[in-house]
Write a protein that holds these residues in place. Structure first.
Motif, PDB file in Angstrom:
ATOM      1  N   THR A 133       0.919  -1.316   0.115  1.00  0.00           N
ATOM      2  CA  THR A 133       0.058  -0.018  -0.172  1.00  0.00           C
ATOM      3  C   THR A 133       0.893   1.254   0.020  1.00  0.00           C
ATOM      4  O   THR A 133       1.688   1.564   0.846  1.00  0.00           O
ATOM      5  CB  THR A 133      -1.074  -0.042   1.235  1.00  0.00           C
ATOM      6  OG1 THR A 133      -1.688  -1.336   1.092  1.00  0.00           O
ATOM      7  CG2 THR A 133      -1.743   1.228   1.174  1.00  0.00           C
ATOM      8  N   ILE A 134       0.733   1.913  -1.119  1.00  0.00           N
ATOM      9  CA  ILE A 134       1.480   3.304  -1.140  1.00  0.00           C
ATOM     10  C   ILE A 134       0.794   4.309  -1.012  1.00  0.00           C
ATOM     11  O   ILE A 134       1.607   5.436  -0.953  1.00  0.00           O
ATOM     12  CB  ILE A 134       2.176   3.439  -2.468  1.00  0.00           C
ATOM     13  CG1 ILE A 134       1.133   3.259  -3.553  1.00  0.00           C
ATOM     14  CG2 ILE A 134       3.129   2.276  -2.649  1.00  0.00           C
ATOM     15  CD1 ILE A 134       1.845   3.636  -4.846  1.00  0.00           C
ATOM     16  N   GLY A 135      -0.667   4.373  -0.604  1.00  0.00           N
ATOM     17  CA  GLY A 135      -0.996   5.572  -0.229  1.00  0.00           C
ATOM     18  C   GLY A 135      -2.539   5.225  -0.129  1.00  0.00           C
ATOM     19  O   GLY A 135      -2.954   4.216  -0.301  1.00  0.00           O
ATOM     20  N   HIS A 136      -3.338   6.462   0.192  1.00  0.00           N
ATOM     21  CA  HIS A 136      -4.716   6.036   0.268  1.00  0.00           C
ATOM     22  C   HIS A 136      -5.610   7.132  -0.564  1.00  0.00           C
ATOM     23  O   HIS A 136      -5.064   8.319  -0.585  1.00  0.00           O
ATOM     24  CB  HIS A 136      -5.253   6.169   1.678  1.00  0.00           C
ATOM     25  CG  HIS A 136      -5.082   4.934   2.441  1.00  0.00           C
ATOM     26  ND1 HIS A 136      -3.942   4.941   3.215  1.00  0.00           N
ATOM     27  CD2 HIS A 136      -5.667   3.903   2.571  1.00  0.00           C
ATOM     28  CE1 HIS A 136      -3.570   3.570   3.634  1.00  0.00           C
ATOM     29  NE2 HIS A 136      -4.750   3.054   3.289  1.00  0.00           N
ATOM     30  N   VAL A 137      -6.637   6.675  -1.253  1.00  0.00           N
ATOM     31  CA  VAL A 137      -7.645   7.671  -1.578  1.00  0.00           C
ATOM     32  C   VAL A 137      -8.679   8.146  -0.623  1.00  0.00           C
ATOM     33  O   VAL A 137      -9.363   7.257  -0.471  1.00  0.00           O
ATOM     34  CB  VAL A 137      -8.257   7.213  -2.928  1.00  0.00           C
ATOM     35  CG1 VAL A 137      -9.376   8.204  -3.429  1.00  0.00           C
ATOM     36  CG2 VAL A 137      -7.387   6.884  -4.190  1.00  0.00           C
ATOM     37  N   TYR A 138      -8.676   9.158  -0.231  1.00  0.00           N
ATOM     38  CA  TYR A 138      -9.337   9.786   0.725  1.00  0.00           C
ATOM     39  C   TYR A 138     -10.834  10.258   0.330  1.00  0.00           C
ATOM     40  O   TYR A 138     -11.153  11.251   0.087  1.00  0.00           O
ATOM     41  CB  TYR A 138      -8.720  11.197   1.852  1.00  0.00           C
ATOM     42  CG  TYR A 138      -7.448  10.688   2.301  1.00  0.00           C
ATOM     43  CD1 TYR A 138      -7.489  10.009   3.487  1.00  0.00           C
ATOM     44  CD2 TYR A 138      -6.335  10.830   1.674  1.00  0.00           C
ATOM     45  CE1 TYR A 138      -6.204   9.428   4.037  1.00  0.00           C
ATOM     46  CE2 TYR A 138      -5.039  10.246   2.051  1.00  0.00           C
ATOM     47  CZ  TYR A 138      -5.215   9.862   3.272  1.00  0.00           C
ATOM     48  OH  TYR A 138      -3.712   9.336   3.944  1.00  0.00           O
ATOM     49  N   ALA A 139     -11.609   9.051   0.057  1.00  0.00           N
ATOM     50  CA  ALA A 139     -12.727   9.490  -0.882  1.00  0.00           C
ATOM     51  C   ALA A 139     -13.719  10.222  -0.007  1.00  0.00           C
ATOM     52  O   ALA A 139     -14.481  11.134  -0.395  1.00  0.00           O
ATOM     53  CB  ALA A 139     -13.512   8.077  -1.235  1.00  0.00           C
ATOM     54  N   VAL A 140     -14.190   9.471   1.242  1.00  0.00           N
ATOM     55  CA  VAL A 140     -14.811  10.333   2.327  1.00  0.00           C
ATOM     56  C   VAL A 140     -13.953  10.489   3.605  1.00  0.00           C
ATOM     57  O   VAL A 140     -13.303   9.462   3.989  1.00  0.00           O
ATOM     58  CB  VAL A 140     -16.119   9.489   2.567  1.00  0.00           C
ATOM     59  CG1 VAL A 140     -16.817  10.171   3.649  1.00  0.00           C
ATOM     60  CG2 VAL A 140     -16.892   9.372   1.445  1.00  0.00           C
ATOM     61  N   ASP A 141     -13.844  11.714   3.906  1.00  0.00           N
ATOM     62  CA  ASP A 141     -12.729  11.858   5.136  1.00  0.00           C
ATOM     63  C   ASP A 141     -13.438  12.621   6.159  1.00  0.00           C
ATOM     64  O   ASP A 141     -13.225  13.869   6.163  1.00  0.00           O
ATOM     65  CB  ASP A 141     -11.704  12.573   4.424  1.00  0.00           C
ATOM     66  CG  ASP A 141     -10.464  12.402   5.318  1.00  0.00           C
ATOM     67  OD1 ASP A 141     -10.335  11.549   6.097  1.00  0.00           O
ATOM     68  OD2 ASP A 141      -9.669  13.008   5.041  1.00  0.00           O
ATOM     69  N   GLY A 142     -14.168  11.946   7.007  1.00  0.00           N
ATOM     70  CA  GLY A 142     -14.695  12.532   8.136  1.00  0.00           C
ATOM     71  C   GLY A 142     -16.043  13.359   7.672  1.00  0.00           C
ATOM     72  O   GLY A 142     -16.078  14.839   7.562  1.00  0.00           O
ATOM     73  N   VAL A 143     -17.156  12.613   7.779  1.00  0.00           N
ATOM     74  CA  VAL A 143     -18.433  13.284   7.518  1.00  0.00           C
ATOM     75  C   VAL A 143     -19.472  12.931   8.501  1.00  0.00           C
ATOM     76  O   VAL A 143     -19.460  11.945   8.872  1.00  0.00           O
ATOM     77  CB  VAL A 143     -18.879  12.830   6.323  1.00  0.00           C
ATOM     78  CG1 VAL A 143     -20.504  13.143   5.886  1.00  0.00           C
ATOM     79  CG2 VAL A 143     -18.410  13.397   4.948  1.00  0.00           C
ATOM     80  N   ASP A 144     -19.944  13.945   9.163  1.00  0.00           N
ATOM     81  CA  ASP A 144     -21.042  13.729   9.928  1.00  0.00           C
ATOM     82  C   ASP A 144     -22.463  14.425   9.550  1.00  0.00           C
ATOM     83  O   ASP A 144     -22.541  15.494   8.865  1.00  0.00           O
ATOM     84  CB  ASP A 144     -21.085  14.866  11.024  1.00  0.00           C
ATOM     85  CG  ASP A 144     -19.906  14.416  12.007  1.00  0.00           C
ATOM     86  OD1 ASP A 144     -19.787  13.195  12.941  1.00  0.00           O
ATOM     87  OD2 ASP A 144     -18.666  14.725  11.779  1.00  0.00           O
ATOM     88  N   LEU A 145     -23.573  13.537   9.360  1.00  0.00           N
ATOM     89  CA  LEU A 145     -24.725  14.203   8.795  1.00  0.00           C
ATOM     90  C   LEU A 145     -26.106  13.113   9.744  1.00  0.00           C
ATOM     91  O   LEU A 145     -25.860  12.079  10.054  1.00  0.00           O
ATOM     92  CB  LEU A 145     -24.709  14.120   7.444  1.00  0.00           C
ATOM     93  CG  LEU A 145     -25.046  12.845   6.499  1.00  0.00           C
ATOM     94  CD1 LEU A 145     -26.387  12.461   6.377  1.00  0.00           C
ATOM     95  CD2 LEU A 145     -24.541  13.285   5.251  1.00  0.00           C
ATOM     96  N   GLN A 146     -27.059  14.114   9.750  1.00  0.00           N
ATOM     97  CA  GLN A 146     -28.285  13.441  10.050  1.00  0.00           C
ATOM     98  C   GLN A 146     -29.375  13.577   9.376  1.00  0.00           C
ATOM     99  O   GLN A 146     -29.564  14.454   8.740  1.00  0.00           O
ATOM    100  CB  GLN A 146     -28.504  14.069  11.529  1.00  0.00           C
ATOM    101  CG  GLN A 146     -27.897  13.641  12.973  1.00  0.00           C
ATOM    102  CD  GLN A 146     -26.994  14.633  13.204  1.00  0.00           C
ATOM    103  OE1 GLN A 146     -27.139  15.707  13.189  1.00  0.00           O
ATOM    104  NE2 GLN A 146     -25.658  14.075  13.780  1.00  0.00           N
ATOM    105  N   ILE A 147     -30.257  12.444   9.165  1.00  0.00           N
ATOM    106  CA  ILE A 147     -31.058  12.381   8.392  1.00  0.00           C
ATOM    107  C   ILE A 147     -32.361  12.203   9.139  1.00  0.00           C
ATOM    108  O   ILE A 147     -32.640  11.185   9.769  1.00  0.00           O
ATOM    109  CB  ILE A 147     -31.058  11.384   7.161  1.00  0.00           C
ATOM    110  CG1 ILE A 147     -29.896  11.691   6.196  1.00  0.00           C
ATOM    111  CG2 ILE A 147     -32.342  11.627   6.062  1.00  0.00           C
ATOM    112  CD1 ILE A 147     -29.669  10.481   5.195  1.00  0.00           C
TER     113      ILE A 147
END
Lengths: 339, 374
Positions: B29-43
Motif C-alpha cells: 500500500t503506497i497511499g490512500h484515496v481519501y474518498a470520504v474523510d470525516g463526514v457527520d450528517l443526520q437524516i
C-alpha cells in the motif's frame, strides 16, 4: 453584455451566411430492416460571428446533423441528401480528400468526450501541431511555438510542459481545452461543438463556456452549438433550433424563444426542468411518454402522442414548417402567446 | 409528508479510504484515496436529504457507505439506533431490508435475463415477504401501479422498456421490501430531460404515499434543490456546507457553494445575461493527496493568508442575523466574507497534477456576491 450580443446579431443579419444547410436528410439503411430517417429535411444558416444552437434530446438527430456537415458519416449504410453550402460549394459532393483538406482548416469540431477523441498514445503538443503541419505545411519545429500559443490561449497553464503530456495526464476540463486548441489551431471560420460540456462538472462547464464565448467574440468564428441543455444555450446562443425526431420544430432568437415558446415541445421542455431559481414546492410538469411513442412524420406530427394540446389534424397531416422572420414553427396548434 | 424530529440516520465521522496498491507479487500500500474523510450528517424521518457535489467529491461513496456496501474505514452509521457499520453477515443482510438503493444507470442495475416479475420478487423472497402466491401477485400489482407501469410489464425483460420506465422498475424493486430509507444515487442523470421530471415527480409522490425517507445523491444542483428538504454540499470528501434547501439557495455562505451556484446555467436568457459568474480556476485536487487545511483553499477566491492552508475548518453554525442554526458552514472566514470584510480576490490557475504545483494561466476577478450574480 446584451449590447454586444445585439450587435453581433445585427451584424450577422447583414452578412451572407457562411454555412448554409439546406434540406439535409440522413437515412440509415440496413439490410433486412426498414430505413431509419435520423435527420429529416433540416435547414439552417450560420453567419460569421453568430452562434446557432441545435437543441434536442437523445435521438433527435442533432449529432448526426453535425457529422453529416463534417462529412464524418460512414459511406456505407447511410444516405445523405440535401446541401451543405460553404462558400458556394456543396460539401456533400466533395471527395474524401477535399473534405480532409477542409476539416480543421475551414470547419473545426469539438466532441463531447475529449478522452475518446484524443489519441491516447500521442502527446498533446503533437496532436495540435499535426493540424498545423497538415493544413499550413509547417514543419513540426515551426508549428510547436504556434501550438504552445494555442494552448496558452485556451487557458492551459504552463503550456510548455503540457505540450509533452499525454491525454491521460490531463484532467477532463484540460482535455476539453486541448481539444478546443486543436479545433481552433488553423482558425476555422465555422466551429461545431457537439455537447462540449456534457461530460464536465458544472464549475468546469462554466470555464469552458466562458472560453468559447470569448473565442467566438474575439475571432468572429461562427459557432454551431449542439446540446440537450437549455441552460447552456440560454446564455450563449444567438439563434436556437429545437429538434424533435429529426426535424426542426421551432426556431427563434434566444430572447423571444425562451420568453414565449410556441411549440408545445419547447414549452414542455422549459416547464419540465427544475430551475435553480425556480419556486420550490411547485410540481414539475413533465412531458408524458417517451421518444418511443413517436408517430412517423409522414402523415402526422411525431410529437402528437406526447403533446399537451393535440387536435384531430395532428394525427392526420404533417405540420408545415412556417417561417415568420427569425421565428419559425412546425405545429398545427401552437401554444397561445400570453400577454 | 411531514418531517418529524426523529433522526433516522446518524452518520458520525465516517471515513472511507481506499488503499492504492502497487507491486506484482506482494501488494504494497503506497497511499490512500481519501474518498470520504470525516463526514457527520443526520437524516430525519420523512425528509429528503440531498448530497450534492462534483465528480470525485465522494458523494456516491458516502451513499454506499451508509448502506455498508462500502464498509467505512472508521466512524459509525446509526440507523434507527443500530450501528450499521458494525453489522456483519446475516444481521446486515436482514437490516438491508430497511435501506434500499436506486442506481443511476437503470440498464446496468437490472439483470437483462430476468423478467420484471422475477426482479421484483427476488428481494421479497430474500426477506421472506412472500407468504403465498396470491398475496405476492397482489403486491406486485400494487407496486407496478405505484410506479406507474402497466401490469403487462411483469412478463417483460428490461430491454423492452425505455430509460424512464427502467428507472421506474428500479424504484419498484427498491420499494418491494418496504424500506424506510431509499438511497438514490443520481436517479435521473441518465435520463432525457423530458423524462427526468416524470421520475422526480414519482419519487415525490411515493414519499408522500409510503412515508419514505430519501438520501438523494446528485451532481445537478437544480434537481437536488427541487426535491430536497436539506442539502449537504460536498467537496473533496467532506461536507462544506449544510442547510435547508431554501436557505442554501438564498444565502450560500461557503465560497465553494457560492461558486457552484453561480456556475449552474439557468434556462432563461434574461437571467443569464445579467448574471456574473464566479469562475473557479483549475480543477478538483486529487483525493489521494488532498490539500492541507481547508480542502478548498487552493481554488478559493476568498482565501486568506492565515488559517486556510493550515487548519481544517469544521462545520459550525454562524452568528449572523437571519441565519438559522440548521445552516452550518465549514469555512474559517464565513462571517467576514458575508459582511464584506474579506473581499474576493484573483486566484491563479494551478495545475492539479499532484506532482507539481506550478501556477500560471489567466486571472479572474469575479463579483462580490452570488446574490447579485443571480
Amino acid at each position: 453584455m446584451t449590447e454586444t450580443i445585439e450587435n453581433t446579431r445585427t451584424r450577422g443579419h447583414s452578412e451572407e451566411p457562411l454555412l448554409s444547410v439546406r434540406d439535409l436528410t440522413v437515412t440509415f439503411t440496413r439490410q433486412g430492416e426498414k430505413p431509419f430517417v435520423a435527420v429529416d429535411g433540416v435547414s439552417f444558416d450560420v453567419r460569421p460571428g453568430q452562434t446557432v444552437g441545435l437543441v434536442g434530446e437523445s435521438g433527435c438527430g442533432k449529432s448526426v446533423t453535425s457529422l453529416a456537415i463534417m462529412g464524418l458519416l460512414p459511406q456505407r449504410g447511410v444516405r445523405v441528401e440535401g446541401e451543405v453550402l460553404y462558400g458556394g460549394t456543396n460539401l456533400l459532393t466533395q471527395s474524401k480528400e477535399q473534405m480532409r483538406d477542409r476539416r480543421g482548416r475551414d470547419l473545426g469540431m469539438i466532441f463531447q468526450d475529449p478522452l475518446s477523441s484524443l489519441n491516447p498514445v500521442v502527446p498533446i503538443g503533437v496532436q495540435v501541431t499535426e493540424v498545423l503541419e497538415r493544413h499550413k505545411g509547417l514543419s513540426r519545429k515551426a508549428a510547436t511555438p504556434l501550438a504552445r500559443e494555442m494552448l496558452d490561449k485556451v487557458g492551459i497553464p504552463d503550456p510548455n510542459r503540457r505540450l509533452k503530456d499525454y491525454p491521460h495526464q490531463l484532467s477532463g476540463g484540460m482535455r476539453q481545452r486541448a481539444l478546443i486548441a486543436m479545433a481552433l489551431a488553423c482558425a476555422p471560420k465555422v466551429l461545431i461543438a457537439d455537447e462540449p460540456t456534457t461530460a464536465l462538472d458544472v464549475t468546469i462547464q462554466a470555464q469552458i463556456l466562458a472560453l468559447l464565448k470569448e473565442l467566438v467574440e474575439d475571432s468572429g468564428t461562427a459557432l454551431v452549438m449542439i446540446t440537450h441543455d437549455l441552460g447552456v444555450v440560454a446564455g450563449l446562443v444567438d439563434r436556437i433550433n429545437v429538434l424533435y425526431a429529426g426535424r426542426i420544430v421551432e426556431r427563434g432568437d434566444r430572447h423571444p424563444l425562451f420568453a414565449q415558446p410556441r411549440h408545445p415541445y419547447t414549452h414542455g421542455l422549459l416547464s419540465s426542468i427544475p430551475r435553480l431559481d425556480g419556486e420550490r414546492g411547485t410540481k414539475l410538469t413533465p412531458i408524458p411518454g417517451s421518444v418511443s411513442d413517436n408517430l412517423p412524420w409522414a402523415n402526422a406530427c411525431a410529437f402528437a402522442p406526447r403533446c399537451s394540446q393535440p387536435i384531430d389534424v395532428c394525427v392526420e397531416k404533417t405540420p408545415e414548417f412556417v417561417e415568420d422572420g427569425p421565428r419559425a414553427l412546425r405545429c398545427h396548434n401552437p401554444v397561445e402567446v400570453s400577454r | 409528508m411531514t418531517v418529524s424530529d426523529e433522526i433516522l440516520v446518524d452518520v458520525k465521522d465516517v471515513k472511507v479510504h481506499f488503499p492504492i496498491k502497487r507491486g506484482v507479487i506482494f501488494d504494497k500500500t503506497i497511499g490512500h484515496v481519501y474518498a470520504v474523510d470525516g463526514v457527520d450528517l443526520q437524516i430525519r424521518k420523512g425528509e429528503t436529504y440531498g448530497l450534492v457535489g462534483e465528480s470525485g467529491c465522494g458523494k456516491s461513496t458516502l451513499g454506499r457507505a451508509i448502506l455498508n456496501l462500502e464498509p467505512p474505514t472508521s466512524g459509525s452509521v446509526e440507523f434507527d439506533g443500530i450501528d450499521i457499520a458494525a453489522l456483519k453477515g446475516e444481521e446486515l443482510r436482514h437490516k438491508r431490508q430497511d435501506i434500499q438503493m436506486v442506481f443511476q444507470d437503470p440498464m446496468g442495475s437490472l439483470d437483462p435475463r430476468q423478467t420484471v416479475e422475477s426482479l421484483l420478487l427476488e428481494g421479497m423472497k430474500a426477506h421472506g415477504l412472500t407468504k403465498d402466491e396470491k398475496q405476492a401477485a397482489t403486491r406486485l400489482r400494487d407496486l407496478l401501479k405505484a410506479v406507474g407501469l402497466p401490469v403487462a410489464a411483469l412478463k417483460k425483460y428490461p430491454h423492452e422498456f425505455s430509460g424512464g420506465q427502467r428507472q421506474r422498475i428500479g424504484i419498484a424493486r427498491a420499494l418491494s421490501v418496504n424500506p424506510k430509507l431509499i438511497v438514490a444515487d443520481e436517479p435521473v442523470s441518465a435520463l432525457d430531460v423530458s423524462v427526468q421530471a416524470q421520475v422526480i415527480n414519482l419519487l415525490e409522490e411515493l414519499q408522500d404515499e409510503f412515508g419514505l425517507t430519501y438520501l438523494v445523491v446528485a451532481h445537478d444542483l437544480a434537481v437536488v434543490r427541487h426535491i430536497s428538504d436539506r442539502i449537504g454540499v460536498m467537496y473533496l470528501g467532506a461536507i462544506a456546507e449544510e442547510a435547508d434547501a431554501e436557505d442554501l439557495y438564498t444565502k450560500p455562505l461557503h465560497p465553494y457553494t457560492r461558486a457552484l451556484m453561480s456556475a449552474v446555467p439557468v434556462p432563461d436568457p434574461l437571467i443569464e445575461d445579467r448574471r456574473e459568474r464566479i469562475l473557479l480556476q483549475g480543477d478538483l485536487p486529487s483525493p489521494a493527496n488532498p490539500p492541507t487545511g481547508c480542502r478548498f483553499h487552493t481554488r478559493c477566491p476568498w482565501r486568506q493568508d492565515t488559517k486556510c492552508d493550515t487548519e481544517r475548518p469544521q462545520l459550525r453554525t454562524l452568528q449572523i442575523a437571519g441565519v438559522p442554526d440548521s445552516h452550518r458552514v465549514a469555512c474559517h472566514w464565513a462571517e467576514q466574507i458575508e459582511s464584506g470584510e474579506v473581499a474576493m480576490h484573483t486566484v491563479k490557475a494551478s495545475l492539479t497534477s499532484q506532482t507539481d504545483h506550478t501556477s500560471g494561466g489567466d486571472d479572474f476577478l469575479g463579483p462580490a456576491s452570488v446574490q447579485e450574480a443571480l
